[in-house]
Scaffold this active site. Structure first.
Site, PDB file in Angstrom:
ATOM      1  N   HIS A 209       0.813  -1.220   0.000  1.00 21.71           N
ATOM      2  CA  HIS A 209       0.000   0.000   0.000  1.00 21.71           C
ATOM      3  C   HIS A 209       0.847   1.272   0.000  1.00 21.71           C
ATOM      4  O   HIS A 209       0.304   2.373  -0.007  1.00 21.71           O
ATOM      5  CB  HIS A 209      -0.912  -0.028   1.237  1.00 21.71           C
ATOM      6  CG  HIS A 209      -2.079   0.885   1.171  1.00 21.71           C
ATOM      7  ND1 HIS A 209      -2.287   1.896   2.081  1.00 21.71           N
ATOM      8  CD2 HIS A 209      -3.120   0.955   0.300  1.00 21.71           C
ATOM      9  CE1 HIS A 209      -3.396   2.542   1.783  1.00 21.71           C
ATOM     10  NE2 HIS A 209      -3.924   1.992   0.705  1.00 21.71           N
ATOM     11  N   LYS A 211       3.048   4.499  -1.103  1.00 20.93           N
ATOM     12  CA  LYS A 211       2.965   5.443  -2.232  1.00 20.93           C
ATOM     13  C   LYS A 211       4.146   6.400  -2.095  1.00 20.93           C
ATOM     14  O   LYS A 211       4.074   7.383  -1.358  1.00 20.93           O
ATOM     15  CB  LYS A 211       1.662   6.261  -2.195  1.00 20.93           C
ATOM     16  CG  LYS A 211       0.374   5.435  -2.231  1.00 20.93           C
ATOM     17  CD  LYS A 211      -0.302   5.492  -0.909  1.00 20.93           C
ATOM     18  CE  LYS A 211      -1.695   4.918  -0.879  1.00 20.93           C
ATOM     19  NZ  LYS A 211      -1.958   3.718  -1.589  1.00 20.93           N
ATOM     20  N   ASP A 216      16.878  10.046  -8.063  1.00 21.47           N
ATOM     21  CA  ASP A 216      18.326  10.294  -8.028  1.00 21.47           C
ATOM     22  C   ASP A 216      18.899  10.322  -6.617  1.00 21.47           C
ATOM     23  O   ASP A 216      19.979  10.903  -6.399  1.00 21.47           O
ATOM     24  CB  ASP A 216      18.665  11.625  -8.726  1.00 21.47           C
ATOM     25  CG  ASP A 216      18.448  11.569 -10.225  1.00 21.47           C
ATOM     26  OD1 ASP A 216      18.414  10.459 -10.779  1.00 21.47           O
ATOM     27  OD2 ASP A 216      18.303  12.645 -10.843  1.00 21.47           O
ATOM     28  N   HIS A 632      -8.833  10.722   1.439  1.00 17.59           N
ATOM     29  CA  HIS A 632      -7.930   9.602   1.226  1.00 17.59           C
ATOM     30  C   HIS A 632      -6.585   9.820   1.907  1.00 17.59           C
ATOM     31  O   HIS A 632      -5.784   8.904   2.011  1.00 17.59           O
ATOM     32  CB  HIS A 632      -7.727   9.383  -0.279  1.00 17.59           C
ATOM     33  CG  HIS A 632      -6.974   8.146  -0.620  1.00 17.59           C
ATOM     34  ND1 HIS A 632      -5.642   8.158  -0.974  1.00 17.59           N
ATOM     35  CD2 HIS A 632      -7.361   6.848  -0.665  1.00 17.59           C
ATOM     36  CE1 HIS A 632      -5.235   6.924  -1.221  1.00 17.59           C
ATOM     37  NE2 HIS A 632      -6.261   6.107  -1.047  1.00 17.59           N
ATOM     38  N   LYS A 634      -3.636  10.310   4.662  1.00 15.56           N
ATOM     39  CA  LYS A 634      -3.319   9.586   5.893  1.00 15.56           C
ATOM     40  C   LYS A 634      -2.418  10.514   6.703  1.00 15.56           C
ATOM     41  O   LYS A 634      -1.188  10.428   6.669  1.00 15.56           O
ATOM     42  CB  LYS A 634      -2.615   8.272   5.586  1.00 15.56           C
ATOM     43  CG  LYS A 634      -3.497   7.294   4.779  1.00 15.56           C
ATOM     44  CD  LYS A 634      -3.390   7.487   3.296  1.00 15.56           C
ATOM     45  CE  LYS A 634      -4.067   6.395   2.492  1.00 15.56           C
ATOM     46  NZ  LYS A 634      -5.488   6.231   2.667  1.00 15.56           N
ATOM     47  N   ASP A 639      -0.742  19.495  17.963  1.00 10.73           N
ATOM     48  CA  ASP A 639      -0.254  20.700  18.663  1.00 10.73           C
ATOM     49  C   ASP A 639       0.482  21.679  17.765  1.00 10.73           C
ATOM     50  O   ASP A 639       1.329  22.451  18.241  1.00 10.73           O
ATOM     51  CB  ASP A 639       0.647  20.300  19.840  1.00 10.73           C
ATOM     52  CG  ASP A 639      -0.120  19.612  20.961  1.00 10.73           C
ATOM     53  OD1 ASP A 639      -1.362  19.713  20.976  1.00 10.73           O
ATOM     54  OD2 ASP A 639       0.524  18.970  21.811  1.00 10.73           O
TER      55      ASP A 639
END
Length: 841
Positions: A209, A211, A216, A632, A634, A639
């Site tokens: 999952h 991404k 380089d 979508h 995450k 604070d």
């Protein structure tokens, strides 16, 4: 030396072996060895510990364990100072920045995605940016000599529609044998579902999952955005993509126009097709976040990729000579086992050391580039990376939440968590950390909020009453049980300790509206030409998405795919007939009605009641649409100091380490800025505070809509070009104090008004008035009179509809915590049972 063997015999047999190596007999022997290993690994069925039972494997595990135990959160990666990190909100800025960075790649590109769509346009509108389609960018870099390494999740086709086989073949076919760049793009798919190869290691339930992108070894991108269809979006989140002035103005070609609540992605290898008519439905808008990193953390992200690559090489491609082993500077010699390098007696494939030029040449290796203290964390284990289980993401979430003093702000696709051991089958304990933080604040009399923003419907179901939606209802059921239903929920556990959870925990969704610009003139154009706009939208997709080299095999490039030549000609002819009627219906002049009115919910966007419509307002009503704005990202901000961003959802799949593989980054900016917290002077981290302010302004409608041209937008550039533009102004200062009564009154007030308007106009579901399935039928009857997402009452006066929509500001709505509270949401059966529960949690 074997007993009884003298040195002369040894030299004789060694010479014989050397001579045999030059013969076909030796090749046959090696082939037999590989065939023996290829026949199957059935012994692994009874030995699930087979990657950790040999002495050298135990030593590697011990080494990795010592490293993790010496790091915060038990991560494989250390804390790193001096990172330059830039945030991105929504796909328009992120994909533009990625396009700029990819185009500058000189040596290597690593991409790890759950889903990768080669035909994704990184810049919009697509018709005017065809060179910025992802596959074309990668093709140019491969032809320039850049080595491109891609790992994608190999899905179970019956359950997920992302078609990684198409991804692999389409990208491999970009540079066929004999052409520039041939062999410079390598795509691996994992896990394997071949019973002969991986009898004991097949994984059907869990996914890769992550991404992220590494370019380089100079910079990395990490977050919640896959390079795939359905993710590109702007901050005003338009639903409409109908263009009477010309189909070339479309923003979402082919399958990139999607609404999963109406129709999920399918046959994505036929990337031009779309059975969802833009003239009838709105798309599902998409909200996401990501980061660009320059600094020492780039090395750690690259190390995770190298580990994954070598593990997949070992697990699936060990006998493939076109897949090399990747070694890594800093992980050589006795430490190459940390990145899963193996040196079998008869290796297949080369050993290539990365980076390809000296690591010390990187800008971040020569000194600190920024002020962000950061650490890479992950969820990974034996099936996904060949390592002992690591759940440093969960550790980070729990520790940071427990130490929060003022607020915890969460955006996530899911929210399934436990407060203890009594909530089987849920095991992650982020919920317990929230309970502890709230109880502590409540007993100390301290103002403290946990603000959670998640999708109204966390899966991709159509009608939630259908049997096909059982899995989505199961996810929603677990979420409600995590939040407030049952004695072990977060609310009830807080209440049990004498603290009112409603003073501390607040949960919201996002929702958006728009108007389809299906004008009477365009309807007449359809009638006169005999061509539906849906055929025109497919013809446009055929024109701009059919120019690349694609096929179902790596080495047979073609200009077509599943669409036959006759079908292409039919579509092009339909488009010509449609366009030929433009003048006759008056569309040869500039149209005055807007293609989208999503901007009216944003700052200085005007009023819906003042927006022009090219005909009788009563005919306009059927074109108003709404949809949940799918969250979508995450992300967690605590604070105004600490940020966690990556691929990890709040559920067991992402947090336990044993299930889906994930990669996230924990960030704390040491560049402190003067700010305010609950009315008092406060030193906030610049990175966290500016990101939180921009997100809140978007949700409150205190940001202007984005123009399409991102070339001059600092927030759409990589981190090496410029820092974020925080968009200072009165609205920036207004949201500076996350605990101020004025901000909170606007936040909750907007959510309340927006919720009421969407309920009144559209009967948007889910809703608090739906407590049983009978309530559902009364609230939103099943019939074919009205299309999903459209106005519920066709007899409401047009001016009243417009004036109601004038009141919607931003996208916030309350999460309906009473939805189906008196009904069994997910009855046990074939879809939900003891064997499948872990899939949904």
């Amino acid at each position: 030396m074997a007993p009884g063997e003298d040195k002369g015999d040894s030299r004789m047999f060694a010479g014989l072996r050397d001579r045999l190596k030059a013969t076909n007999l030796y090749d046959a022997k090696i082939g037999a060895i590989h065939l023996k290993n290829k026949v199957g690994k059935f012994g692994n069925i009874i030995n699930p510990n087979h990657r950790h039972d040999e002495e050298h494997e135990k030593l590697t595990d011990e080494k990795r364990t010592r490293i993790a135990e010496s790091h915060r959160f038990g991560s494989f990666a250390p804390e790193r100072d001096g990172n330059k990190i830039k945030w991105y909100v929504d796909g328009q800025d992120y994909f533009y920045a990625v396009s700029v960075a990819l185009e500058k790649a000189k040596e290597t590109i690593y991409i790890e995605d759950w889903w990768l769509s080669p035909e994704l346009f990184l810049r919009r509108p697509p018709f005017y940016n065809q060179e910025w389609r992802l596959d074309q960018v990668l093709k140019r870099r491969a032809e320039a000599g850049v080595k491109i390494y891609i790992i994608v999740y190999k899905e179970v086709a019956a359950a997920v529609s992302c078609n990684s086989e198409h991804t692999k073949h389409a990208l491999h076919a970009l540079c066929p044998e004999g052409s520039p760049g041939h062999g410079n793009i390598t795509v691996l798919r994992h896990p394997d579902h071949n019973v002969l190869e991986n009898a004991g290691d097949m994984t059907f339930y869990w996914a890769h999952h992550e991404k992220f992108i590494v370019i380089d070894y100079e910079m990395a991108f990490i977050g919640g955005l896959d390079l795939c269809f359905g993710r590109w979006d702007s901050r005003q989140h338009p639903l409409a993509d109908v263009h009477p002035a010309g189909v070339q103005n479309e923003m979402f070609p082919g399958q990139d126009f999607n609404n999963n609540r109406i129709m999920d992605f399918h046959t994505v290898e036929d990337w031009k097709s779309n059975e969802l008519s833009k003239a009838d439905y709105g798309r599902m808008p998409w909200h996401d976040t990501a980061m660009c990193v320059i600094g020492d953390c780039v090395y750690d992200i690259a190390e995770h990729f190298i580990l994954r690559w070598n593990f997949v090489k070992r697990d699936k491609y060990k006998r493939s000579d076109n897949v090399d082993w990747l070694t890594m500077t800093g992980r050589e010699g006795e430490n190459e086992d940390l990145v899963a390098v193996q040196r079998p007696k008869h290796p297949v494939g080369e050993y290539i050391n990365h980076p390809l030029s000296p690591l010390e040449n990187r800008s971040w290796a020569q000194g600190q580039q920024g002020t962000v203290h950061a650490q890479v964390v992950r969820s990974s284990c034996d099936w996904s990376s060949g390592i002992l289980t690591e759940h440093s993401i969960q550790n980070a979430y729990c520790e940071i939440i427990r130490n929060a003093q003022h607020f915890v702000y969460i955006e996530n696709q899911f929210f399934i968590t436990a407060t203890g051991e009594e909530q089987f089958p849920i095991h992650n304990t982020i919920g317990r950390a929230i309970v502890d933080a709230c109880v502590k604040a409540g007993k100390e009399g301290r103002k403290f909020r946990v603000i959670i923003v998640i999708p109204a419907v966390p899966g991709f179901a159509g009608d939630l009453r259908d049997d096909a939606a059982m899995g989505t209802r199961a996810i929603m059921d677990y979420q409600y049980k995590s939040i407030h239903r049952g004695p072990h929920s977060i609310f009830e556990q807080i209440k049990a300790q004498g603290v009112d959870p409603k003073q501390h925990i607040f949960i919201f969704n996002l929702r958006s509206y728009d108007r389809l610009n299906k004008t009477p003139a365009m309807v007449e154009q359809e009638e006169r030409s005999g061509v539906k706009y849906q055929d025109v939208q497919r013809a446009e997709a055929e024109e701009i998405m059919g120019e690349g080299v694609h096929s179902t095999t790596d080495q047979q490039p073609s200009l077509g795919d599943e669409t036959t030549q006759d079908e292409k000609e039919r579509l092009m002819d339909a488009k010509r007939r449609f366009e030929a009627e433009r003048g006759a219906v008056g569309l040869d002049q500039a149209t005055t009605s807007m293609d989208s009115i999503a901007h009216t919910a944003m700052l200085n966007g005007g009023l819906v009641s003042e927006v022009r419509w090219d005909d009788d307002l009563e005919k306009e009503k059927e074109n108003f649409v709404q949809e949940e704005l799918y969250i979508h990202g995450k992300l967690m901000i605590v604070d105004d100091r600490i940020v966690i961003c990556g691929s990890s959802n709040i559920n067991d799949r992402s947090q336990m380490g044993l299930h889906d593989s994930e990669l996230s980054i924990v960030m704390e900016d040491y560049n402190l800025m003067d700010s305010v917290m609950d009315g008092q002077p406060f030193k906030a981290g610049h990175h966290a505070a500016t990101l939180r302010r921009l997100l809140w302004r978007e949700h409150l409608g205190l940001l202007p809509a984005q123009p399409l041209d991102a070339s001059k937008d600092p927030n759409a550039q990589p981190a090496d070009v410029c820092p974020n533009d925080v968009m200072e102004g009165p609205e920036y200062e207004f949201v500076a104090d996350p605990m101020s009564d004025q901000v909170w009154d606007m936040w909750t007030g907007n959510a309340t008004t927006n919720t009421q308007i969407f309920r009144h106009l559209f009967r948007a579901d889910p809703d608090d008035n739906i407590k049983t399935f009978d309530d559902y039928e009364a609230f939103l009857p099943r019939h074919n009179k009205f299309k999903q997402g459209h106005l519920h009452d066709p007899f409401m006066p047009a001016e009243e509809v417009r004036q109601k929509l004038d009141q919607v500001k931003g996208h916030l709505v309350w999460m309906p915590l009473d939805f189906l509270c008196d009904a069994p949401m997910a009855e046990k059966g074939l879809q939900v049972n003891a064997y499948t529960e872990s899939i949904y949690t």
